[in-house]
Structures are given as structure tokens and as C-alpha cells.
Write an enzyme that holds these catalytic residues in place. Structure first.
Site, PDB file in Angstrom:
ATOM      1  CG  HIS A  37      -1.886   1.030   1.337  1.00  0.00           C
ATOM      2  ND1 HIS A  37      -3.128   0.960   0.731  1.00  0.00           N
ATOM      3  CD2 HIS A  37      -1.865   2.220   1.978  1.00  0.00           C
ATOM      4  CE1 HIS A  37      -3.815   2.052   1.007  1.00  0.00           C
ATOM      5  NE2 HIS A  37      -3.067   2.845   1.753  1.00  0.00           N
ATOM      6  CG  MET A  75      -0.318  11.619   1.925  1.00  0.00           C
ATOM      7  SD  MET A  75      -0.051  11.738   3.704  1.00  0.00           S
ATOM      8  CE  MET A  75      -0.365  10.027   4.191  1.00  0.00           C
ATOM      9  CB  SER A 123       2.613   2.146  12.853  1.00  0.00           C
ATOM     10  OG  SER A 123       1.243   2.327  13.011  1.00  0.00           O
ATOM     11  CG  ASP A 151      -5.464   2.998   4.820  1.00  0.00           C
ATOM     12  OD1 ASP A 151      -4.602   2.736   5.685  1.00  0.00           O
ATOM     13  OD2 ASP A 151      -5.257   3.764   3.858  1.00  0.00           O
ATOM     14  N   GLY A 152      -6.069   2.206   8.369  1.00  0.00           N
ATOM     15  CA  GLY A 152      -5.811   3.068   9.522  1.00  0.00           C
ATOM     16  C   GLY A 152      -6.100   2.379  10.842  1.00  0.00           C
ATOM     17  N   GLY A 153      -5.061   2.300  11.671  1.00  0.00           N
ATOM     18  CA  GLY A 153      -5.246   1.745  13.019  1.00  0.00           C
ATOM     19  C   GLY A 153      -5.474   0.248  13.049  1.00  0.00           C
ATOM     20  CG  MET A 155      -4.972  10.162   0.969  1.00  0.00           C
ATOM     21  SD  MET A 155      -4.112   9.617   2.446  1.00  0.00           S
ATOM     22  CE  MET A 155      -2.952   8.488   1.707  1.00  0.00           C
ATOM     23  N   GLY A 200      -3.854  10.977   6.325  1.00  0.00           N
ATOM     24  CA  GLY A 200      -2.734  11.926   6.432  1.00  0.00           C
ATOM     25  C   GLY A 200      -1.556  11.403   7.233  1.00  0.00           C
ATOM     26  CG  HIS A 244      -4.837   5.662  -0.018  1.00  0.00           C
ATOM     27  ND1 HIS A 244      -4.829   5.617   1.363  1.00  0.00           N
ATOM     28  CD2 HIS A 244      -5.888   6.464  -0.359  1.00  0.00           C
ATOM     29  CE1 HIS A 244      -5.826   6.368   1.836  1.00  0.00           C
ATOM     30  NE2 HIS A 244      -6.468   6.890   0.815  1.00  0.00           N
ATOM     31  N   GLY A 251      -0.198   5.552  12.391  1.00  0.00           N
ATOM     32  CA  GLY A 251      -0.095   5.459  13.843  1.00  0.00           C
ATOM     33  C   GLY A 251      -1.266   6.034  14.635  1.00  0.00           C
ATOM     34  CG  MET A 295      -9.674   7.003   4.558  1.00  0.00           C
ATOM     35  SD  MET A 295      -8.055   6.265   4.358  1.00  0.00           S
ATOM     36  CE  MET A 295      -7.220   6.637   5.882  1.00  0.00           C
TER      37      MET A 295
END
Ligand code: DX5
Ligand code: ZN
Length: 226
Positions: A36, A40, A203, A180-182, A73, A147, A71, A150, A142
Site C-alpha cells: 500500500h 499525499m 505501523s 485503512d488506519g489503526g 490523497m 494523512g 492510495h 499510527g 478510512m
């Protein structure tokens, strides 16, 4: 809804960005199939990462079967699709909030024979993607504000995953649902149970000692669509 394969996608920015090729190779060695790549522009999200040049260098240094998933952004993604095709991305995902040319951009990506994804920020209602589902290969939900890596998983987003999974079933569609995220073992399993077929993990993945065992564990999750 057809049976699908669960894929863990390590997220490059969760590892050492200064050694992007090495970071990508670690994902290959762990036995994952897709990397991935968060792109940005400092405007759509308040941060900068990598662009087509670095992605091209990664493409030259990973096996052909290993897929690169961009991805985006960035605002006006329709103006940049060609660059991401040329540098070797097999999959291109853009944000519904970033352009008025959603249909055109999906068609453009598909015309280039690439896997087309549409992403939604946490505040964007999932209903907005419904008119495009038939034409999409993937929807990216998301599960943090885009952005930065972590951040903590927003569990309310699982409702969007469930709504999409129910549409897949109802209309017998086979697009991927990506979160995506966490993502960690717990939030990853919750997502898969809700219907996710793609887990992006930055992360948490790159922090582990044994990346192969980590990937195997994620890939063993069972859920609704698998
Ligand atoms: C955030 C990015 C994510 C990020 C996830 O804008 O889209 O792909 O790498 O990072 P973690 O897994 O650390 O939340
Ligand atoms: Zn991402």
C-alpha cells in the site's frame, strides 16, 4: 457474494520511508502480495509522502507478481492517473471528496486496465459510493483521518463496512472492501468479521519482529466474505 481472498497490505509509510526499497522488500519477504503506497499532496491532507518516481524505483526492485496499490490523497486525481499507471501501480484508489470527476476517473483507471478503487474519509457517508459499486474493484473505508500513520482505529467505521458487505451480497458483486488506519490483530479481525477483504496495516506491521508470522496471522482471519 462470492468467496474472496483476504489480503494484508503493508503500508509503506509505516516502515522506513527513507529506505523505501528495503521497506517494500520486507513486505515481499513476509509473503504479502500487495504493498500500500500513500500518496499525499499537502492540500487534500496536511502531509507529504512519495510520488511516481519513488514508486517506479520500488517497482523495479520487487517481483512482478507483487502488486503496488496507490492510495491517492491528492486533489484532482484525474490529472495524475497516467503517471501512476506509467510508474507501475496495478491498483489506483482515489478519494470521492477530492474530485467532481468520479465517474470519469474510475473509467480512466479501468481503461488503463488497472484495478480501480474509491476511498472515503471518516466523515463521508457510505451512501455516496453506492452508485459506483458496479464499476469499482475496491472501496477503501478510512478508519482514521487520512494523512498520518499510527492513529487509533475508529470503530464506528465498521458500520460502513457492514453496509457495503450487505450490498455485495444483495447484488452479488465482488468488489473488495478495504480498511485503512489503526489496523492491528484486534481491529483487523473486527473488520474482517464485518466484511473487509483487504487490511492495510502500517505501523503495527512494521513494528513486529517476525513479519512473516504477522502476515500469516492476518491471512488466517476468517470472515463474512472469505
Ligand atoms: C493514512 C494512510 C494509511 C497509513 C496507515 O492516511 O492512508 O495507509 O499508512 O497507517 P497505520 O496502520 O499506522 O494506521
Ligand atoms: Zn492509505
Amino acid at each position: 457474494m462470492k468467496k474472496q481472498k483476504l489480503e494484508l497490505e503493508p503500508s509503506l509509510i509505516g516502515g522506513d520511508l527513507g529506505n523505501a526499497i528495503e521497506t517494500a522488500r520486507k513486505a515481499v519477504a513476509a509473503g504479502t502480495n500487495i504493498l500500500h503506497l500513500d500518496v499525499m499532496d499537502g492540500l487534500f491532507v496536511p502531509n507529504f509522502t512519495i510520488g511516481p518516481d519513488i514508486i517506479g524505483r520500488i517497482r523495479e526492485n520487487v517481483p512482478e507478481h507483487f502488486r503496488l496499490d496507490a492510495h491517492l490523497m491528492i486533489y484532482s486525481p484525474e490529472n495524475f492517473i497516467e503517471k501512476f499507471v506509467k510508474c507501475g501501480c496495478e491498483e489506483i484508489t482515489f478519494h470521492i471528496e477530492a474530485t467532481e470527476e468520479v465517474r470519469y476517473t474510475i473509467d480512466y483507471i479501468k481503461k488503463c486496465n488497472r484495478y480501480a478503487g474509491l476511498a472515503l474519509k471518516p466523515e463521508t457517508p457510505v451512501e455516496l459510493v453506492l452508485p459506483y459499486l458496479k464499476d469499482l474493484d475496491k472501496v477503501l473505508i478510512m478508519t482514521v483521518e487520512p494523512g498520518f500513520g499510527g492513529q487509533e482505529f475508529l470503530s464506528e467505521m465498521l458500520n460502513k463496512v457492514k453496509i457495503l458487505a450487505s450490498y455485495k451480497k444483495k447484488y452479488n458483486l465482488d468488489f473488495d472492501i478495504q480498511v485503512d488506519g489503526g489496523i492491528n490483530y484486534e481491529t483487523g479481525l473486527m473488520s474482517v468479521k464485518a466484511g473487509a477483504t483487504r487490511l492495510v496495516c502500517g505501523s503495527f506491521f512494521y513494528k513486529q519482529k517476525d513479519l512473516k508470522a504477522t502476515a500469516d496471522k492476518f491471512h488466517s482471519f476468517e470472515g463474512e466474505a472469505l
